[in-house]
Scaffold this active site. Sequence first.
Site, PDB file in Angstrom:
ATOM      1  N   LYS A 186     105.838  98.578  -3.634  1.00 49.52           N
ATOM      2  CA  LYS A 186     104.408  98.318  -3.842  1.00 49.52           C
ATOM      3  C   LYS A 186     103.568  99.167  -2.897  1.00 49.52           C
ATOM      4  O   LYS A 186     104.049  99.680  -1.886  1.00 49.52           O
ATOM      5  CB  LYS A 186     104.099  96.840  -3.614  1.00 49.52           C
ATOM      6  CG  LYS A 186     104.894  95.871  -4.462  1.00 49.52           C
ATOM      7  CD  LYS A 186     104.612  95.997  -5.943  1.00 49.52           C
ATOM      8  CE  LYS A 186     105.335  94.900  -6.719  1.00 49.52           C
ATOM      9  NZ  LYS A 186     105.101  95.000  -8.166  1.00 49.52           N
ATOM     10  N   ASN A 187     102.281  99.288  -3.197  1.00 49.60           N
ATOM     11  CA  ASN A 187     101.377 100.040  -2.318  1.00 49.60           C
ATOM     12  C   ASN A 187     101.372  99.466  -0.912  1.00 49.60           C
ATOM     13  O   ASN A 187     101.253 100.207   0.066  1.00 49.60           O
ATOM     14  CB  ASN A 187      99.958 100.024  -2.885  1.00 49.60           C
ATOM     15  CG  ASN A 187      99.841 100.824  -4.166  1.00 49.60           C
ATOM     16  OD1 ASN A 187     100.701 100.749  -5.033  1.00 49.60           O
ATOM     17  ND2 ASN A 187      98.773 101.588  -4.296  1.00 49.60           N
TER      18      ASN A 187
END
Length: 364
Positions: A186-187
Amino acid sequence: MKIPFGDMKKDYKDLKQEIDGVLQRVLDSGWFILGKEGEAFEGEFAQYCGVNYAVGCASGTEALALSLMALDISSGDEVITVNNTAVPTITAIVMAGATPVLVDIEEDTCLIDVDKIEEKITSKTKAIMPVHLYGQICDMDRINEIAERYALAVIEDACQAHGSRYKDRQAGSLGTMGCFSFYPSKNLGAYGDGGAITTDSEELYNRLMMMRNYGQRKRYYHDTKGINSRLDEIQAAILRVKLTYLEEYNNRRREIAHLYDTLITNPKVEKVGIKEYNKTNYHLYVIRVEDRERIMEFLEGEGIGTYIHYPVNIHLQKAFRYLGYDEKDFPVSQRCAKEILSLPMYPQLTDKEVEYICGKLNEI
């Protein structure tokens, strides 16, 4: 040139000194569950999202499930969501005991078609769970209007939307609760599983704090039913470091997306649309192509990794056939599922690598 779809080694290498330092700090503390790191991260993440509270938990899936449980949504209740999401969205609804009710998507954005939500509302509907797919936020003003009209909760599946903005408001601040995953890719990713729930409601915050820890208000005193879903201290410490880089890394993703937008000129390649009111974090950069398998094979042969998010719609998954949908339902999401293709997208990609990818796509 060899360009993998993702590269977690580069992610760690960028932050190695800081990550190693906080890992040692946690190890030296001798405290690994529900300690100062988790408490500090919850405060910092709530502030970042522009809400009053954040509750750490063990995964994005359990964040979604706990949100439903905190609202007493269970057996016999229905939750409206989108048909092209990842299975964990549906898993969370089922974990709470509720029934997923699926809606088709918009052709251009691959997000939930808000015009199709109201027709799915029944006396059993308790919540709408919009999915901010690929990092782009759904049309939350319209969704909230519908929810208010029918007295429904709105739970944002923001598991791909860390740092995305909708009309200058952060993902996770736009509904009753927002749910995030910290899966490594994920970011904002941990180095293991993790998740969080954001909310402005003090009542929901207090309930979630108990429910993620067996329903305890203090040790061995249980005021409500709960589960074991806690964000551990090591992951919280890592996330505290990475949160300070989230804006910088999201901006780099936007630069990469601009390069893709500009340099991919092949008319056979269609780009997923972005609404003008959205500032997406580009968790994924997704294109649509015909003859996808041949193109994937060609790109792989040129050293370029790609992925499909997601190849099979929920209503066609064997596990959810019991929901009773026909194979011909949801024609837009089925069409998209046959054409979508995710290109490499992570902050460590160089301009030269992006130019190489675009050049190969233009050869098709």
